[in-house]
Scaffold this motif. Structure first.
Motif, mmCIF file in Angstrom:
data_model
loop_
_atom_site.group_PDB
_atom_site.id
_atom_site.type_symbol
_atom_site.label_atom_id
_atom_site.label_comp_id
_atom_site.label_asym_id
_atom_site.label_seq_id
_atom_site.Cartn_x
_atom_site.Cartn_y
_atom_site.Cartn_z
ATOM 1 N N VAL A 15 27.115 1.988 30.639
ATOM 2 C CA VAL A 15 26.977 2.958 29.558
ATOM 3 C C VAL A 15 27.995 2.681 28.458
ATOM 4 O O VAL A 15 28.987 1.986 28.665
ATOM 5 C CB VAL A 15 27.184 4.410 30.065
ATOM 6 C CG1 VAL A 15 26.100 4.820 31.022
ATOM 7 C CG2 VAL A 15 28.548 4.594 30.680
ATOM 8 N N THR A 16 27.717 3.252 27.300
ATOM 9 C CA THR A 16 28.693 3.333 26.217
ATOM 10 C C THR A 16 29.048 4.806 26.090
ATOM 11 O O THR A 16 28.166 5.643 25.940
ATOM 12 C CB THR A 16 28.095 2.827 24.886
ATOM 13 O OG1 THR A 16 27.722 1.473 25.047
ATOM 14 C CG2 THR A 16 29.107 2.954 23.768
ATOM 15 N N VAL A 17 30.336 5.110 26.178
ATOM 16 C CA VAL A 17 30.803 6.494 26.115
ATOM 17 C C VAL A 17 31.741 6.649 24.922
ATOM 18 O O VAL A 17 32.689 5.882 24.775
ATOM 19 C CB VAL A 17 31.550 6.899 27.401
ATOM 20 C CG1 VAL A 17 32.021 8.339 27.319
ATOM 21 C CG2 VAL A 17 30.681 6.697 28.615
ATOM 22 N N THR A 18 31.440 7.606 24.059
ATOM 23 C CA THR A 18 32.410 7.987 23.035
ATOM 24 C C THR A 18 33.101 9.240 23.550
ATOM 25 O O THR A 18 32.457 10.142 24.078
ATOM 26 C CB THR A 18 31.747 8.271 21.674
ATOM 27 O OG1 THR A 18 30.753 9.267 21.833
ATOM 28 C CG2 THR A 18 31.129 7.023 21.090
ATOM 29 N N HIS A 19 34.424 9.250 23.415
ATOM 30 C CA HIS A 19 35.186 10.377 23.948
ATOM 31 C C HIS A 19 36.345 10.713 23.025
ATOM 32 O O HIS A 19 36.773 9.897 22.205
ATOM 33 C CB HIS A 19 35.703 10.064 25.355
ATOM 34 C CG HIS A 19 36.667 8.921 25.411
ATOM 35 N ND1 HIS A 19 38.022 9.087 25.352
ATOM 36 C CD2 HIS A 19 36.455 7.590 25.501
ATOM 37 C CE1 HIS A 19 38.617 7.914 25.419
ATOM 38 N NE2 HIS A 19 37.684 6.988 25.500
ATOM 39 N N LYS A 20 36.817 11.937 23.178
ATOM 40 C CA LYS A 20 37.947 12.422 22.402
ATOM 41 C C LYS A 20 38.746 13.373 23.278
ATOM 42 O O LYS A 20 38.167 14.271 23.889
ATOM 43 C CB LYS A 20 37.454 13.140 21.141
ATOM 44 C CG LYS A 20 38.554 13.601 20.216
ATOM 45 C CD LYS A 20 37.957 14.190 18.954
ATOM 46 C CE LYS A 20 39.051 14.580 17.996
ATOM 47 N NZ LYS A 20 38.517 15.099 16.747
ATOM 48 N N ASP A 21 40.029 13.158 23.372
ATOM 49 C CA ASP A 21 40.924 13.997 24.174
ATOM 50 C C ASP A 21 40.477 14.107 25.629
ATOM 51 O O ASP A 21 40.594 15.158 26.248
ATOM 52 C CB ASP A 21 41.051 15.401 23.574
ATOM 53 C CG ASP A 21 41.677 15.387 22.189
ATOM 54 O OD1 ASP A 21 42.501 14.500 21.919
ATOM 55 O OD2 ASP A 21 41.337 16.274 21.386
ATOM 56 N N GLY A 22 39.925 13.028 26.194
ATOM 57 C CA GLY A 22 39.532 13.018 27.599
ATOM 58 C C GLY A 22 38.200 13.665 27.897
ATOM 59 O O GLY A 22 37.843 13.817 29.054
ATOM 60 N N VAL A 23 37.436 14.043 26.861
ATOM 61 C CA VAL A 23 36.141 14.677 27.053
ATOM 62 C C VAL A 23 35.058 13.760 26.492
ATOM 63 O O VAL A 23 35.146 13.325 25.342
ATOM 64 C CB VAL A 23 36.084 16.052 26.367
ATOM 65 C CG1 VAL A 23 34.713 16.678 26.523
ATOM 66 C CG2 VAL A 23 37.160 16.971 26.902
ATOM 67 N N ALA A 24 34.043 13.471 27.291
ATOM 68 C CA ALA A 24 32.941 12.640 26.840
ATOM 69 C C ALA A 24 32.094 13.390 25.827
ATOM 70 O O ALA A 24 31.669 14.512 26.073
ATOM 71 C CB ALA A 24 32.076 12.214 28.033
ATOM 72 N N LEU A 25 31.874 12.770 24.664
ATOM 73 C CA LEU A 25 31.047 13.379 23.628
ATOM 74 C C LEU A 25 29.614 12.905 23.726
ATOM 75 O O LEU A 25 28.677 13.697 23.676
ATOM 76 C CB LEU A 25 31.620 13.062 22.241
ATOM 77 C CG LEU A 25 33.063 13.493 21.984
ATOM 78 C CD1 LEU A 25 33.551 12.974 20.645
ATOM 79 C CD2 LEU A 25 33.191 14.989 22.069
ATOM 80 N N THR A 26 29.433 11.569 23.842
ATOM 81 C CA THR A 26 28.103 10.988 24.002
ATOM 82 C C THR A 26 28.138 9.919 25.087
ATOM 83 O O THR A 26 29.141 9.222 25.246
ATOM 84 C CB THR A 26 27.593 10.348 22.694
ATOM 85 O OG1 THR A 26 28.459 9.278 22.338
ATOM 86 C CG2 THR A 26 27.511 11.347 21.563
#
Length: 153
Positions: A135-146
């Motif tokens: 998968v490709t995961v975009t995340h911010k502050d340890g939370v997966a966004l997509t």
């Protein structure tokens, strides 16, 4: 005054542990205790000189990051994404995490590809799989966004 009380408590604790008389030790500690001579303003000034400049927490900006790797179920609401040859990154799943399945291995549905699924459906699928999909995961502050399925290269 607070420093003196802390010293007295520490000496009392040590004396009790060692079996020494407490009364004599406390009297000695009170006689030897020095009052704090530094004011709060002086302490702040000294700290400001020696401390590294930092932005207030509200002004810190975290960036959105992207990871490509194999995804595995870690715990309820948590996944781990492991890039090829690197250490895995644990991430939280949010209620609004967008999961897009292009390969048919992130969520099992009777629909034509690509389709989306909820984090709960995604977790259930990961629990049942005998392999870790890419998968490709975009995340911010340890939370997966997509989370988007990809073909490994």
């Amino acid at each position: 005054m607070r420093t003196r009380n802390i010293v007295i408590a520490a000496v009392t604790s040590v004396c009790l542990t060692m079996g020494v008389g407490v009364v004599g030790a406390v009297t000695t500690a009170q006689a030897n205790a020095k009052p704090a001579s530094v004011s709060a303003e002086a302490a702040r000034a000294t700290h400001a000189v020696h401390a590294a400049p930092t932005a207030p927490p509200s002004k810190r900006k975290s960036k959105t990051k992207k990871i490509v790797g194999q995804v595995e179920y870690l715990a309820p609401g948590k996944i781990i994404v492991t890039p090829n040859g690197k250490t895995g990154q644990a991430l939280w799943l949010a209620i609004d995490t967008k999961i897009k399945d292009r390969m048919g291995d992130l969520c099992f549905k009777d629909e034509p590809l690509p389709y989306t699924c909820t984090p709960d459906e995604f977790e259930e699928t990961l629990k049942k799989l005998s392999y870790a999909p890419w998968v490709t995961v975009t995340h911010k502050d340890g939370v997966a966004l997509t989370i988007t399925s990809v073909v490994p290269v």
